[in-house]
Write an enzyme that holds these catalytic residues in place. Sequence first.
Site, mmCIF file in Angstrom:
data_model
loop_
_atom_site.group_PDB
_atom_site.id
_atom_site.type_symbol
_atom_site.label_atom_id
_atom_site.label_comp_id
_atom_site.label_asym_id
_atom_site.label_seq_id
_atom_site.Cartn_x
_atom_site.Cartn_y
_atom_site.Cartn_z
ATOM 1 N N ARG A 76 0.817 -1.235 0.000
ATOM 2 C CA ARG A 76 0.000 0.000 0.000
ATOM 3 C C ARG A 76 0.842 1.273 0.000
ATOM 4 N NH1 ARG A 76 -2.957 -3.190 3.606
ATOM 5 N NH2 ARG A 76 -4.756 -4.098 2.552
ATOM 6 N N LYS B 285 2.866 11.770 -10.804
ATOM 7 C CA LYS B 285 2.013 10.914 -11.628
ATOM 8 C C LYS B 285 2.781 9.634 -11.911
ATOM 9 C CE LYS B 285 -0.928 14.103 -14.229
ATOM 10 N NZ LYS B 285 -1.306 14.545 -15.591
ATOM 11 N N GLU C 239 9.401 20.135 -24.133
ATOM 12 C CA GLU C 239 8.738 20.434 -22.856
ATOM 13 C C GLU C 239 9.332 21.696 -22.220
ATOM 14 O OE1 GLU C 239 6.060 18.828 -21.926
ATOM 15 O OE2 GLU C 239 6.204 16.839 -22.862
ATOM 16 N N LYS D 295 7.193 23.480 -12.999
ATOM 17 C CA LYS D 295 6.353 22.295 -12.787
ATOM 18 C C LYS D 295 5.975 22.181 -11.309
ATOM 19 C CE LYS D 295 4.888 17.860 -13.691
ATOM 20 N NZ LYS D 295 5.002 16.677 -14.509
ATOM 21 N N GLU E 73 -4.536 17.515 -10.678
ATOM 22 C CA GLU E 73 -5.074 17.978 -11.959
ATOM 23 C C GLU E 73 -6.593 18.101 -11.943
ATOM 24 O OE1 GLU E 73 -3.147 16.324 -15.400
ATOM 25 O OE2 GLU E 73 -4.588 17.253 -16.757
ATOM 26 N N ARG F 83 -3.649 22.382 -13.163
ATOM 27 C CA ARG F 83 -2.481 21.600 -13.622
ATOM 28 C C ARG F 83 -2.537 21.341 -15.128
ATOM 29 N NH1 ARG F 83 0.518 16.464 -10.571
ATOM 30 N NH2 ARG F 83 1.790 15.835 -12.323
ATOM 31 N N ASN G 270 -0.644 21.073 -20.197
ATOM 32 C CA ASN G 270 -1.012 20.378 -21.427
ATOM 33 C C ASN G 270 -0.973 21.273 -22.655
ATOM 34 O OD1 ASN G 270 -1.386 17.742 -20.546
ATOM 35 N ND2 ASN G 270 -3.355 18.277 -19.649
ATOM 36 N N HIS H 260 -0.546 19.691 -25.934
ATOM 37 C CA HIS H 260 -0.722 18.254 -25.730
ATOM 38 C C HIS H 260 -2.043 17.699 -26.280
ATOM 39 C CE1 HIS H 260 2.858 18.604 -23.338
ATOM 40 N NE2 HIS H 260 2.834 17.336 -23.000
ATOM 41 N N HIS I 12 -1.126 14.564 -28.099
ATOM 42 C CA HIS I 12 -1.555 13.206 -27.711
ATOM 43 C C HIS I 12 -2.299 12.511 -28.854
ATOM 44 C CE1 HIS I 12 -1.414 14.205 -23.139
ATOM 45 N NE2 HIS I 12 -0.318 13.576 -23.517
ATOM 46 N N HIS J 96 7.096 11.643 -28.101
ATOM 47 C CA HIS J 96 6.128 12.503 -27.410
ATOM 48 C C HIS J 96 6.448 13.994 -27.627
ATOM 49 C CE1 HIS J 96 3.440 13.996 -24.327
ATOM 50 N NE2 HIS J 96 4.464 14.598 -23.742
HETATM 51 N N1 LIG Z 1 4.590 10.904 -14.894
HETATM 52 C C1 LIG Z 1 4.523 11.988 -15.623
HETATM 53 O O1 LIG Z 1 4.168 13.069 -15.164
HETATM 54 C C2 LIG Z 1 4.930 11.916 -17.068
HETATM 55 C C3 LIG Z 1 5.093 13.097 -17.801
HETATM 56 C C4 LIG Z 1 5.539 12.986 -19.113
HETATM 57 C C5 LIG Z 1 5.804 11.738 -19.661
HETATM 58 N N2 LIG Z 1 5.633 10.617 -18.915
HETATM 59 C C6 LIG Z 1 5.926 9.288 -19.458
HETATM 60 O O2 LIG Z 1 7.313 9.228 -19.726
HETATM 61 C C7 LIG Z 1 7.562 8.277 -20.752
HETATM 62 C C8 LIG Z 1 8.565 8.849 -21.724
HETATM 63 O O3 LIG Z 1 9.755 9.123 -21.023
HETATM 64 P P1 LIG Z 1 11.136 9.373 -21.779
HETATM 65 O O4 LIG Z 1 10.921 10.334 -22.876
HETATM 66 O O5 LIG Z 1 12.118 9.659 -20.731
HETATM 67 O O6 LIG Z 1 11.402 7.993 -22.520
HETATM 68 P P2 LIG Z 1 12.083 6.627 -22.044
HETATM 69 O O7 LIG Z 1 11.975 6.422 -20.608
HETATM 70 O O8 LIG Z 1 11.527 5.572 -22.947
HETATM 71 O O9 LIG Z 1 13.611 6.884 -22.430
HETATM 72 C C9 LIG Z 1 13.964 7.075 -23.768
HETATM 73 C C10 LIG Z 1 15.135 6.167 -24.162
HETATM 74 O O10 LIG Z 1 16.348 6.707 -23.645
HETATM 75 C C11 LIG Z 1 17.073 5.710 -22.933
HETATM 76 N N3 LIG Z 1 17.838 6.428 -21.931
HETATM 77 C C12 LIG Z 1 17.406 6.925 -20.758
HETATM 78 N N4 LIG Z 1 18.366 7.670 -20.182
HETATM 79 C C13 LIG Z 1 19.426 7.632 -20.987
HETATM 80 C C14 LIG Z 1 20.711 8.225 -20.941
HETATM 81 N N5 LIG Z 1 21.055 9.049 -19.952
HETATM 82 N N6 LIG Z 1 21.581 7.955 -21.947
HETATM 83 C C15 LIG Z 1 21.211 7.156 -22.976
HETATM 84 N N7 LIG Z 1 20.000 6.606 -23.094
HETATM 85 C C16 LIG Z 1 19.123 6.842 -22.106
HETATM 86 C C17 LIG Z 1 16.017 4.782 -22.436
HETATM 87 O O11 LIG Z 1 16.548 3.507 -22.153
HETATM 88 C C18 LIG Z 1 15.047 4.768 -23.612
HETATM 89 O O12 LIG Z 1 15.474 3.881 -24.610
HETATM 90 C C19 LIG Z 1 6.209 7.947 -21.352
HETATM 91 O O13 LIG Z 1 5.815 6.683 -20.906
HETATM 92 C C20 LIG Z 1 5.285 9.004 -20.780
HETATM 93 O O14 LIG Z 1 3.955 8.544 -20.634
HETATM 94 C C21 LIG Z 1 5.206 10.691 -17.635
HETATM 95 ZN ZN LIG Z 2 4.431 16.129 -22.381
#
Ligand SMILES: NC(=O)c1ccc[n+]([C@@H]2O[C@H](COP(=O)([O-])OP(=O)(O)OC[C@H]3O[C@@H](n4cnc5c(N)ncnc54)[C@H](O)[C@@H]3O)[C@@H](O)[C@H]2O)c1
Ligand SMILES: [Zn+2]
Length: 361
Positions: free
Chosen positions: A124, A146, A188, A230, A240, A244, A248, A251, A255, A268
Amino acid sequence: MDAMRTLTVNLGARSYPIHLGEGLLPRAGDLIRQAGCGEKVGIVTNPSVAALYLGAVEGSLRRSGFHVVTIVVPEGEEHKNLGSLAMIYDRLIAERFDRGSWVVALGGGVIGDVAGFAAATFLRGIPYIQVPTTLLAQVDSSVGGKTGINHLEGKNLIGAFYQPRLVIIDVDALCTLPKRELVAGLAEVIKYGVIADPRLFGLLEEKLDRVLALDRKLLLEIVAASCAIKAGVVEQDEREDDYRSVLNFGHSVGHALEALTGYAELLHGEAVAIGMVQAATISARQGLCDEKSLRRICAVIEKSGLPTEIPVNVDLKELVRGMEVDKKSVGGKIKFVLCRGIGVTEFRWFSLEEIAAQLAA
Ligand SMILES: NC(=O)c1ccc[n+]([C@@H]2O[C@H](COP(=O)([O-])OP(=O)(O)OC[C@H]3O[C@@H](n4cnc5c(N)ncnc54)[C@H](O)[C@@H]3O)[C@@H](O)[C@H]2O)c1
Ligand SMILES: [Zn+2]
């Protein structure tokens, strides 16, 4: 020792620090110790990030006296799913993690979301720490709580709001990031400039080349400015309910574009870049954004190497339908974040017909 700066996300009992700097990964043990972490720590990461940074983080934690368990889940958005989550639970149970044990998410947004959700739900809720290694994760997903996983029917359909105890951002990690990922993360940062920070926007306009050349001081400055914005938004509206959604900007279209292109064609940030051009253009047509600001927004996006146009193979009608199924539509109307020049936003509700007319114009 490299200088470190610290921001705070102020959420009462759920407040936490964001440490930012260079050379922080090899100091993770100390920083995590100071946060009051228990003896057992599970580092969740993926194979690519493990090859680059697990040694430094794990070594540092061991030197600080922690009992460390490493959990390497498969790489990629397609593994932000129940399979990876089950793998994490299985290890935590096998290693007899208890409520005093912590999880460390070491990686991009995928790792942060799935590890955060595992921490939110295991026993939990056990504490977790975000150690983001992509620009997107450093400026966006690691802050704000999130967490979640995807379902075959859609992205992020299963999740929880669950704040980390600490965020450790080492901009050195950005040096190994593929250029396309870095640039996508920059979308972003541009967004933060447009919605809330003319100074950050100006910095990007002026020094983009140095950012792209990975000037650490500049990276630190833009990441810190982004996190501060942020954090400020999350402090006002953690779950949100309303405000919040200012985050977006770009977005709604972004999206829908991602979904329509099967999450394969566009990253993205690239989809968001196209969405921001649309949102800014609509803002100008609505008389909210002046032409000069619109030109500046489009120029900085283009100069970053981000796309600005809706791909030609995308059907506009389907794009609008895609926006309707997005979580943000209510009663057939879509809440759009528009900009009043650079640094100020305004929400407007549009019907699908109105949006279709705007995008086609
Ligand atoms: N929780 C939130 O508020 C929130 C906000 C925006 C996006 N997201 C989520 O985040 C995800 C996308 O995240 P992302 O863009 O970081 O992609 P990701 O986590 O897929 O990373 C992108 C790629 O880079 C590689 N990588 C990571 N760090 C590295 C480094 N320092 N050097 C070399 N390679 C590296 C990873 O292995 C991967 O292949 C999505 O699932 C999205 O839904 C969440
Ligand atoms: Zn975004």
